[in-house]
Enzyme design. Structure first.
Site, short mmCIF file in Angstrom:
data_model
loop_
_atom_site.label_atom_id
_atom_site.label_comp_id
_atom_site.label_asym_id
_atom_site.label_seq_id
_atom_site.Cartn_x
_atom_site.Cartn_y
_atom_site.Cartn_z
N PRO A 88 7.87 35.73 -75.54
CA PRO A 88 6.76 34.80 -75.27
C PRO A 88 6.07 34.32 -76.54
CG PRO A 88 6.41 36.93 -74.15
CD PRO A 88 7.66 37.05 -74.96
N GLU A 115 6.78 45.45 -72.14
CA GLU A 115 5.72 44.67 -72.80
C GLU A 115 6.18 44.03 -74.10
OE1 GLU A 115 2.31 43.83 -71.85
OE2 GLU A 115 3.56 44.20 -70.09
N ARG A 153 25.88 22.43 -72.90
CA ARG A 153 26.22 21.07 -72.50
C ARG A 153 26.19 20.09 -73.68
NH1 ARG A 153 22.25 17.85 -71.74
NH2 ARG A 153 23.11 16.57 -70.08
N ASP A 168 20.50 11.24 -72.07
CA ASP A 168 19.60 12.07 -71.29
C ASP A 168 18.14 11.71 -71.43
OD1 ASP A 168 21.56 13.71 -70.37
OD2 ASP A 168 21.38 15.11 -72.03
C1 9D3 Z 1 0.22 40.46 -71.43
C2 9D3 Z 1 1.03 40.31 -72.67
N1 9D3 Z 1 2.31 39.71 -72.37
C3 9D3 Z 1 2.62 38.68 -73.40
C4 9D3 Z 1 2.44 37.30 -72.87
C5 9D3 Z 1 3.32 40.75 -72.40
C6 9D3 Z 1 4.67 40.28 -72.04
C7 9D3 Z 1 4.91 39.58 -70.87
C8 9D3 Z 1 6.19 39.19 -70.52
C9 9D3 Z 1 5.74 40.55 -72.86
C10 9D3 Z 1 7.02 40.17 -72.51
C11 9D3 Z 1 7.24 39.50 -71.33
C12 9D3 Z 1 8.61 39.11 -70.94
N2 9D3 Z 1 8.89 37.73 -71.33
C13 9D3 Z 1 9.94 37.42 -72.06
O1 9D3 Z 1 10.68 38.28 -72.45
C14 9D3 Z 1 10.17 36.02 -72.41
C15 9D3 Z 1 9.43 34.84 -72.12
C16 9D3 Z 1 8.24 34.63 -71.38
O2 9D3 Z 1 7.60 35.51 -70.81
N3 9D3 Z 1 7.78 33.34 -71.31
C17 9D3 Z 1 8.43 32.28 -71.86
N4 9D3 Z 1 9.54 32.45 -72.55
C18 9D3 Z 1 10.02 33.72 -72.67
S1 9D3 Z 1 11.41 34.11 -73.49
C19 9D3 Z 1 11.27 35.71 -73.17
#
Ligand code: 9D3
Length: 248
Positions: A88, A115, A153, A168
């Site tokens: 994230p 997490e 793609r 696209d």
């Molecule tokens: C509350 C803190 N969170 C951070 C936003 C902890 C957290 C939430 C979800 C840590 C990891 C995750 C899992 N998400 C992913 O691995 C992830 C992800 C995402 O949650 N949103 C957008 N793109 C991606 S790519 C990997």
């Protein structure tokens, strides 16, 4: 392109490789994907891949040793690979990044769960972090599939020339014109006459004009900072005059 996914849930990828354009790309050896189960590289009877965060707090953190061992196995099969972590906190994935990644020969995508991932693994082994958008997923697997789908793609030979990647949405910064197929009238709604006319010059002009106006209505953010062509400028000024006429 060789693609390796490091994940705790490799089964999630089986149906992904096995359908549609991705399946065709695999069969045609345009992409050669495989998964590595991070748990297979965890030690001990319980093969633990996560642990409690130093400093306290809720949730668990992925341990660095299993990830590092899994990555080492991936690198025996693809020594020159770029290693990307789905996270994230990553750079937001877009069509431009998809285009850059499409010219790589080897990609390793690391999917986090829980997490997060121990920062030392990221520091020592990860070349870049990618997010697929500002929303919270339960792990990186869907992100990895999104990246693989969008990148695949763009690899030459993956799409037929029927659906070439060039025209696209986003590749020229506009949303697409509307699409219609048979029947000519459906639920009282006719296909725009002009599309049945056979006049391809008119049809092309209509598609360019409606793509621009649809972008104004649906995705005005795409037009900020756009260098409009003279034709686009003329279209926008015509619509502005029409709207001014309505206001009076
Ligand atoms: C509350 C803190 N969170 C951070 C936003 C902890 C957290 C939430 C979800 C840590 C990891 C995750 C899992 N998400 C992913 O691995 C992830 C992800 C995402 O949650 N949103 C957008 N793109 C991606 S790519 C990997």
């Amino acid at each position: 392109m060789k693609v390796c996914v490091l994940t705790l849930f490799p089964e999630l990828f089986d149906p992904f490789w096995d359908h549609g354009i991705i399946r065709r790309a695999v069969l045609g050896q345009k992409i050669s994907p495989f998964t590595i189960n991070i748990r297979d590289h965890a030690r001990g009877r319980h093969r633990v891949t996560d642990d409690r965060p130093y400093g306290g707090g809720c949730g668990m953190v992925m341990k660095p040793e299993p990830l590092t061992a899994a990555l080492a196995e991936a690198k025996t099969r693809m020594p020159a690979a770029t290693t990307l972590l789905l996270s994230p906190q990553g750079k937001q994935f877009d069509q431009g990044l998809a285009g850059s990644l499409a010219s790589e020969d080897e990609l390793i995508l690391v999917c986090g769960r829980y997490e997060g991932v121990d920062e030392r693994f990221i520091d020592q082994h990860v070349d870049g972090e990618i997010s697929i958008g500002d929303f919270v997923l339960t792990g990186g697997e869907l992100g990895a599939m999104v990246v693989i789908d969008a990148v695949s793609r763009l690899i030459p030979g993956v799409l037929g020339n029927a659906d070439s990647a060039g025209s696209d949405t986003f590749s020229d910064g506009l949303v697409e014109h509307a699409h219609y197929t048979r029947p000519p009238t459906f639920a009282d709604a006719p296909v725009p006459d002009l599309l049945l006319s056979g006049n391809h010059q008119k049809i092309d002009r209509w598609r360019r004009e409606t793509a621009l106006i649809r972008t104004v209505l649906k995705r005005p953010d795409l037009l900020v900072q756009r260098d409009f062509t003279p034709e686009e400028r003329a279209t926008l000024m015509k619509w502005r005059r029409d709207i001014d006429g309505l206001i009076g």
